[in-house]
Design a protein around this motif. Structure first.
Motif, PDB file in Angstrom:
ATOM      1  N   ALA A  71       2.448   8.647  12.167  1.00  0.00           N
ATOM      2  CA  ALA A  71       2.640   7.572  11.198  1.00  0.00           C
ATOM      3  C   ALA A  71       4.120   7.218  11.135  1.00  0.00           C
ATOM      4  O   ALA A  71       4.982   8.080  11.264  1.00  0.00           O
ATOM      5  CB  ALA A  71       2.143   8.006   9.833  1.00  0.00           C
ATOM      6  N   ASP A  75       2.741   7.498   3.181  1.00  0.00           N
ATOM      7  CA  ASP A  75       1.941   6.768   2.199  1.00  0.00           C
ATOM      8  C   ASP A  75       1.287   7.685   1.176  1.00  0.00           C
ATOM      9  O   ASP A  75       0.517   7.226   0.359  1.00  0.00           O
ATOM     10  CB  ASP A  75       0.848   5.960   2.898  1.00  0.00           C
ATOM     11  CG  ASP A  75       1.380   4.683   3.513  1.00  0.00           C
ATOM     12  OD1 ASP A  75       2.253   4.053   2.892  1.00  0.00           O
ATOM     13  OD2 ASP A  75       0.911   4.324   4.609  1.00  0.00           O
ATOM     14  N   ARG A  80      -3.119   8.773   3.686  1.00  0.00           N
ATOM     15  CA  ARG A  80      -3.127   9.370   5.034  1.00  0.00           C
ATOM     16  C   ARG A  80      -4.523   9.848   5.391  1.00  0.00           C
ATOM     17  O   ARG A  80      -4.992   9.658   6.512  1.00  0.00           O
ATOM     18  CB  ARG A  80      -2.124  10.531   5.115  1.00  0.00           C
ATOM     19  CG  ARG A  80      -0.707  10.084   5.351  1.00  0.00           C
ATOM     20  CD  ARG A  80       0.222  11.226   5.786  1.00  0.00           C
ATOM     21  NE  ARG A  80       0.057  12.469   5.048  1.00  0.00           N
ATOM     22  CZ  ARG A  80       0.692  12.766   3.908  1.00  0.00           C
ATOM     23  NH1 ARG A  80       1.531  11.906   3.371  1.00  0.00           N
ATOM     24  NH2 ARG A  80       0.488  13.925   3.317  1.00  0.00           N
ATOM     25  N   ALA A  83      -6.713   6.774   6.069  1.00  0.00           N
ATOM     26  CA  ALA A  83      -6.355   6.198   7.368  1.00  0.00           C
ATOM     27  C   ALA A  83      -6.924   7.032   8.512  1.00  0.00           C
ATOM     28  O   ALA A  83      -7.498   6.494   9.461  1.00  0.00           O
ATOM     29  CB  ALA A  83      -4.842   6.079   7.496  1.00  0.00           C
ATOM     30  N   LYS A  84      -6.777   8.344   8.403  1.00  0.00           N
ATOM     31  CA  LYS A  84      -7.293   9.230   9.461  1.00  0.00           C
ATOM     32  C   LYS A  84      -8.812   9.139   9.553  1.00  0.00           C
ATOM     33  O   LYS A  84      -9.382   9.043  10.650  1.00  0.00           O
ATOM     34  CB  LYS A  84      -6.856  10.671   9.202  1.00  0.00           C
ATOM     35  CG  LYS A  84      -7.143  11.594  10.388  1.00  0.00           C
ATOM     36  CD  LYS A  84      -6.423  12.906  10.251  1.00  0.00           C
ATOM     37  CE  LYS A  84      -4.966  12.723  10.449  1.00  0.00           C
ATOM     38  NZ  LYS A  84      -4.360  13.300  11.600  1.00  0.00           N
ATOM     39  N   HIS A  87      -9.772   5.817  11.172  1.00  0.00           N
ATOM     40  CA  HIS A  87      -9.568   5.845  12.627  1.00  0.00           C
ATOM     41  C   HIS A  87     -10.687   6.616  13.330  1.00  0.00           C
ATOM     42  O   HIS A  87     -11.194   6.186  14.367  1.00  0.00           O
ATOM     43  CB  HIS A  87      -8.200   6.448  12.964  1.00  0.00           C
ATOM     44  CG  HIS A  87      -7.069   5.511  12.736  1.00  0.00           C
ATOM     45  ND1 HIS A  87      -6.138   5.711  11.762  1.00  0.00           N
ATOM     46  CD2 HIS A  87      -6.733   4.351  13.341  1.00  0.00           C
ATOM     47  CE1 HIS A  87      -5.268   4.722  11.781  1.00  0.00           C
ATOM     48  NE2 HIS A  87      -5.615   3.874  12.729  1.00  0.00           N
ATOM     49  N   HIS A 161      -9.390  -1.219   7.958  1.00  0.00           N
ATOM     50  CA  HIS A 161      -8.386  -0.994   8.993  1.00  0.00           C
ATOM     51  C   HIS A 161      -7.448  -2.203   9.119  1.00  0.00           C
ATOM     52  O   HIS A 161      -6.222  -2.043   9.193  1.00  0.00           O
ATOM     53  CB  HIS A 161      -9.104  -0.719  10.323  1.00  0.00           C
ATOM     54  CG  HIS A 161      -8.205  -0.441  11.480  1.00  0.00           C
ATOM     55  ND1 HIS A 161      -7.427   0.682  11.587  1.00  0.00           N
ATOM     56  CD2 HIS A 161      -7.977  -1.151  12.614  1.00  0.00           C
ATOM     57  CE1 HIS A 161      -6.760   0.661  12.727  1.00  0.00           C
ATOM     58  NE2 HIS A 161      -7.069  -0.454  13.364  1.00  0.00           N
ATOM     59  N   GLY A 164      -5.228  -2.318   6.176  1.00  0.00           N
ATOM     60  CA  GLY A 164      -4.179  -1.307   6.329  1.00  0.00           C
ATOM     61  C   GLY A 164      -3.084  -1.777   7.279  1.00  0.00           C
ATOM     62  O   GLY A 164      -1.894  -1.538   7.034  1.00  0.00           O
ATOM     63  N   HIS A 168       0.823  -2.205   6.229  1.00  0.00           N
ATOM     64  CA  HIS A 168       1.958  -1.637   6.955  1.00  0.00           C
ATOM     65  C   HIS A 168       2.964  -2.718   7.338  1.00  0.00           C
ATOM     66  O   HIS A 168       4.171  -2.505   7.297  1.00  0.00           O
ATOM     67  CB  HIS A 168       1.487  -0.903   8.213  1.00  0.00           C
ATOM     68  CG  HIS A 168       1.044   0.493   7.949  1.00  0.00           C
ATOM     69  ND1 HIS A 168       1.920   1.528   7.772  1.00  0.00           N
ATOM     70  CD2 HIS A 168      -0.195   1.024   7.820  1.00  0.00           C
ATOM     71  CE1 HIS A 168       1.252   2.645   7.553  1.00  0.00           C
ATOM     72  NE2 HIS A 168      -0.046   2.358   7.571  1.00  0.00           N
TER      73      HIS A 168
END
Length: 185
Positions: A71, A75, A80, A83-84, A87, A161, A164, A168
């Motif tokens: 990353a 965040d 995190r 996000a993980k 993904h 996603h 996100g 970012h």
């Protein structure tokens, strides 16, 4: 070339955008076919699905060999984790979508074409060759239901996603989106 914290390899970028855009296109095509009952597009949908499956498997292998990129900003633990998880869901979804479609077709007795070639032959009904005899009706039904559920999950997580990525880019301003475009940050 391997991914670094500051720049992703060309292969990572091509696999990310290629699989991602193909999946978005396939979701749109699948929804269109279902809503309009346009059966003439199933051969194209299945052919592209074979390509997506191969590319998605290549992406999984590349991610395994190259690991996830680090990353670029902090965040917090919850973001995190989300996000993980997102993904992983997308990575698995891009494999499970075409795989469930393949199982649905084969178990349902339908062929699996590949742009005019027949990769897996159908199981035509001798009484009516325009219809298929299921090879395993229960498995075909399970795969059909799974295909729909996975599609809905992928759509939801894909929207998360994309949100996100914009977060970012617009809020964190950390270069994550630039990195996903193959640029150094």
């Amino acid at each position: 070339m391997k991914d670094t914290r500051n720049q992703l390899s060309g292969l990572s970028v091509v696999l990310h955008w290629g699989v991602g855009l193909a999946v978005i296109g396939m979701l749109a095509l699948g929804i269109y076919m279902e809503e309009t009952e346009t059966h003439s597009l199933y051969g194209l949908h299945k052919s592209i699905g074979v390509v997506v499956l191969v590319a998605a498997l290549a992406r999984v292998l590349w991610r395994y060999l190259n690991r996830w990129p680090s990353a670029l900003s902090e965040d917090g633990a919850l973001l995190r984790f989300v996000a993980k998880l997102a993904h992983w869901v997308l990575l698995l979804g891009t494999v499970l979508m075409p795989l469930s479609g393949l199982v649905m077709s084969v178990a349902g007795g339908h062929s699996v074409p590949f742009f005019g070639l027949e990769l897996i032959a159908g199981n035509p009904d001798p009484a009516d060759p325009t219809k298929a005899l299921p090879r395993n009706e229960a498995l075909a039904g399970f795969a059909h239901a799974s295909h729909g559920i996975i599609a809905n999950v992928v759509i939801a997580v894909l929207l998360l996603h994309i949100a996100g990525a914009f977060k970012h880019h617009l809020i964190n301003k950390d270069g994550t989106l630039r990195r996903m475009l193959g640029r150094a940050v």
